[in-house]
Write an enzyme that holds these catalytic residues in place. Structure first.
Site, PDB file in Angstrom:
ATOM      1  N   ARG A 314     -14.661 -26.575 -36.227  1.00 51.45           N
ATOM      2  CA  ARG A 314     -15.295 -27.874 -36.451  1.00 51.45           C
ATOM      3  C   ARG A 314     -16.337 -28.138 -35.354  1.00 51.45           C
ATOM      4  NH1 ARG A 314     -11.119 -29.895 -32.894  1.00 51.45           N
ATOM      5  NH2 ARG A 314     -12.073 -31.745 -31.963  1.00 51.45           N
ATOM      6  N   ARG A 407      -5.975 -21.590 -29.546  1.00 48.02           N
ATOM      7  CA  ARG A 407      -5.209 -22.281 -28.507  1.00 48.02           C
ATOM      8  C   ARG A 407      -5.383 -23.773 -28.723  1.00 48.02           C
ATOM      9  NH1 ARG A 407      -5.924 -24.402 -23.396  1.00 48.02           N
ATOM     10  NH2 ARG A 407      -4.320 -23.891 -21.841  1.00 48.02           N
ATOM     11  N   ASP A 408      -4.272 -24.527 -28.756  1.00 46.47           N
ATOM     12  CA  ASP A 408      -4.293 -25.963 -29.072  1.00 46.47           C
ATOM     13  C   ASP A 408      -5.044 -26.208 -30.387  1.00 46.47           C
ATOM     14  OD1 ASP A 408      -3.724 -28.670 -28.718  1.00 46.47           O
ATOM     15  OD2 ASP A 408      -5.573 -29.047 -27.625  1.00 46.47           O
ATOM     16  N   ALA A 410      -6.418 -27.441 -33.660  1.00 47.63           N
ATOM     17  CA  ALA A 410      -6.510 -28.766 -34.286  1.00 47.63           C
ATOM     18  C   ALA A 410      -5.829 -29.841 -33.446  1.00 47.63           C
ATOM     19  CB  ALA A 410      -5.907 -28.750 -35.694  1.00 47.63           C
TER      20      ALA A 410
END
Length: 690
Positions: A314, A407-408, A410
């Site tokens: 995104r 990693r992390d 969303a």
């Protein structure tokens, strides 16, 4: 759905009848009977039974043949029943095929749903079920829908509906029933045990819900009133939103954008039921890059791509992302699908128009024969681990065999306590736990950094000589700072085409539009300070300045509104909308309403921050001082009960917790207060230092 009538044909017969009427709605009864291989008498019996059950609509047929006086077409309920029966028919036929395959070869075919029904689509190249009816049936349903109660969908609901209809949310057949919703919230499973981590519900107002009866068909329309689908309402309930927030997002914390949406934007009542697709939403932008799951599957089939790794993003792509995706495709020995989300993302993200232009610029850096890009109109929830599983199921439906989990993944950022909502590897752990059931293989995200001495990107955990080399990296926060301040962005970090596009869309802050939003009690001095600020900014020049004072807006924009909470919220949202348009077009908006409710101020902030800075200024004058200054006598009338719902007296005021600036006005002159705001704007880089 209505109770099944005793005289309805068997399921297979009903499936064949509904399918034939959908394929050839204008055929004569004789032709229909011949296609089904039954007599006219039996066909008429089936037609009568299906009509009584509400699956078929009867109309007069014009023509000279009196034996063909009637025409039959599927209703929206009939179309939904056809979709359900198609699924059951396919499941049964797959099972029969598997049994025969095992008898002949001694092995299973791989097509049978061994545990759950989303195993039906084992082959990533085979077509996936959709919820659309045929073109002819859709035309008839459009006419029929004119008599139905209509619900105008929100932007998030339009995203959800599109992926329901085109198979992106397979195996869902519509918005979740209450039983499915409860299962998803509690255990990430539908009522039948199928893995599904995200509640897909149609939230509506209490007023609209009260106007609907269970079993009723409603028309689902976009914001322009165009019919997209019909829905048979089978369930209606008031959800426990606090429970949903805790279970799905990990905390009932309004700092989470989806939890804030859940409590402050979504309707109070959920409706569930099967959906019948009539037409897909219209997208006027990047139409050549928007593909349904079946269109992508056909593309992969045509090119012979047996393995496809999807990259969810995104954000704009930089050199580290390119290296990451190269490595992921190489490790999986797969082709690459860059699959960015262009629906709703996190408030404050770069708009999708800019991002797609950046993706198009970077796409030339990939080998054309191994990489493609397609846009996904998904409304993200930023649900971390659950979202990763959800993204995997969606990419499986789009024909992918591998999926990069970051990693992390969303993650929404910090909670109210300033801590991350999810652990950095929670999403990878949950995905890995359900990987076999999802039917797609995870490629875990590598943290890529630039090694200056070797002039290349490498995975951080693979660098053996960390102490002997110079490791460079630019965080997202640092990138935004450099863009805001017009500082250099080095070539090793990003592509010149991407930087140029970002600078064009996001010029330095001193050239962007912004909004100054004053809030405080009536009589606190908001309007006076706002006027002084407007004059000072106009004196500086460079950008147009517009003052949206509370009283002026009430007179010119909201004259029909009262002072109930609903009307106050509407008034503030109108102010926010106008301010967002001013900000988007490079101007300065100064707003000075009371704006007593924190949730509404947050909604306005999120709307404006898509386009520029939002500077909240709390005019922190005490209620006692405001009452002492009261020239209009409003506080006196409120104390006497002659003015209802008066902020600070009979209606609450949510004191801002983290405003950009808090201004004390007691024993401080107006010029000094306005100057404090000017200094704050300078410190934020919004205006050049004088």
């Amino acid at each position: 759905m209505p109770d099944v009538k005793p005289n309805l044909p068997e399921e297979d017969q009903l499936f064949r009848l509904l399918r034939q009427l959908d394929l050839a709605p204008d055929a004569s009864q004789r032709a229909t009977a011949a296609a089904l291989g039954i007599s006219l008498g039996r066909l008429n019996a089936w037609l009568r039974a299906a009509t009584e059950a509400g699956f078929i609509k009867v109309s007069e047929r014009a023509g000279p043949d009196k034996r063909q006086r009637f025409a039959y077409a599927l209703t929206s309920r009939g179309a939904a029943e056809k979709v359900r029966l198609t699924d059951r028919f396919l499941a049964r036929k797959f099972a029969e095929y598997d049994a025969l395959h095992a008898e002949l070869t001694g092995t299973t075919s791989g097509f049978v749903p061994l545990k759950h029904r989303n195993r039906l689509v084992q082959n990533n190249l085979a077509p996936i079920p959709e919820l659309y009816v045929s073109y002819d049936s859709a035309q008839k349903l459009k006419v029929e829908a004119a008599d139905l109660v209509s619900h105008d969908l929100t932007p998030r609901q339009i995203c959800d509906l599109e992926l329901l209809m085109n198979g992106g949310f397979y195996p869902l057949k519509g918005f979740l029933s209450q039983a499915d919703y409860d299962g998803v919230v509690e255990s990430m499973r539908l009522a039948d045990g199928t893995l599904w981590p995200m509640p897909i519900t149609l939230d509506v107002s209490e007023e609209f819900a009260d106007s609907i009866e269970l079993g009723q068909d409603i028309a689902l329309r976009d914001q322009e009133g165009v019919i997209l689908a019909t829905m048979t309402v089978t369930d209606r309930w008031a959800p426990d939103k606090a429970r949903e927030a805790e279970k799905v997002f990990g905390a009932d914390d309004d700092a989470h954008p989806a939890v804030n949406y859940l409590h402050n934007t979504a309707g109070k009542i959920y409706l569930g039921g099967p959906v019948t697709g009539i037409q897909q939403p219209v997208h006027y932008d990047f139409r050549g890059s928007r593909d349904t799951p079946n269109e992508l599957r056909a593309y992969f089939r045509k090119l012979g791509w047996r393995k496809v790794v999807a990259f969810q993003t995104r954000n704009p792509l930089h050199r580290a992302h390119q290296e990451l995706t190269f490595r992921a495709a190489r490790e999986a020995q797969a082709n690459l699908l860059i699959h960015p989300v262009v629906g709703m993302t996190k408030p404050g993200d770069v708009d999708h128009f800019t991002r797609v232009r950046c993706y198009e610029a970077v796409l030339d850096k990939y080998p054309a024969s191994t990489t493609t890009m397609s846009l996904l109109n998904l409304a993200m929830r930023m649900a971390g681990p659950r979202e990763a599983v959800w993204h995997g199921l969606i990419r499986k439906n789009h024909g992918c065999t591998h999926f990069i989990v970051g990693r992390d993944h969303a993650g929404p950022g910090k909670n109210s306590a300033g801590e991350d909502f999810y652990g950095p590897y929670d999403a990878q752990d949950l995905f890995r736990e359900h990987q076999d059931e999802i039917g797609i293989e995870m490629v875990d995200f590598k943290h890529m950094v630039y090694v200056q001495e070797r002039a290349q990107y490498e995975a951080m955990d693979e660098i053996k000589d960390k102490d002997d080399v110079t490791i460079l990296n630019i965080s997202g926060t640092e990138l935004r700072r450099r863009l805001q301040e017009g500082l250099e962005i080095p070539d090793w970090f990003s592509f010149p085409e991407v930087v140029s596009e970002l600078r064009r869309t996001r010029p330095p802050r001193s050239q962007q539009g912004f909004t100054v939003f004053f809030t405080g009690f009536s009589g606190s001095g908001k309007s006076t300070i706002a006027n002084a600020l407007m004059v000072k900014l106009m004196e500086m020049g460079g950008r147009p300045v517009t003052l949206l004072d509370g009283d002026i807006v009430r007179k010119n924009l909201s004259s029909e509104l009262g002072f109930s909470k609903e009307h106050r919220d509407l008034n503030i949202r109108r102010i926010g909308y106008v301010a967002s348009e001013i900000t988007k077009n490079g101007g300065i908006a100064i707003c000075a309403p009371i704006a007593p409710y924190a949730a509404t101020r947050r909604a306005v902030r999120e709307e404006i921050e898509q386009y520029g800075a939002f500077v909240e200024v709390h005019v922190a004058t005490s209620i006692e001082e405001c009452e002492r200054r009261d020239r209009k006598g409003l506080y006196k009338l409120a104390r006497e009960g002659k003015i209802k719902e008066f902020t600070g007296i009979s209606d609450p005021y949510d004191v801002p917790e983290n405003p950009e600036l808090s201004v004390e006005t007691e024993n401080v002159d107006v010029d000094n207060c306005a100057h404090q705001v000017i200094l704050k704007l300078e410190s934020m880089g919004l205006i050049a230092a004088q």
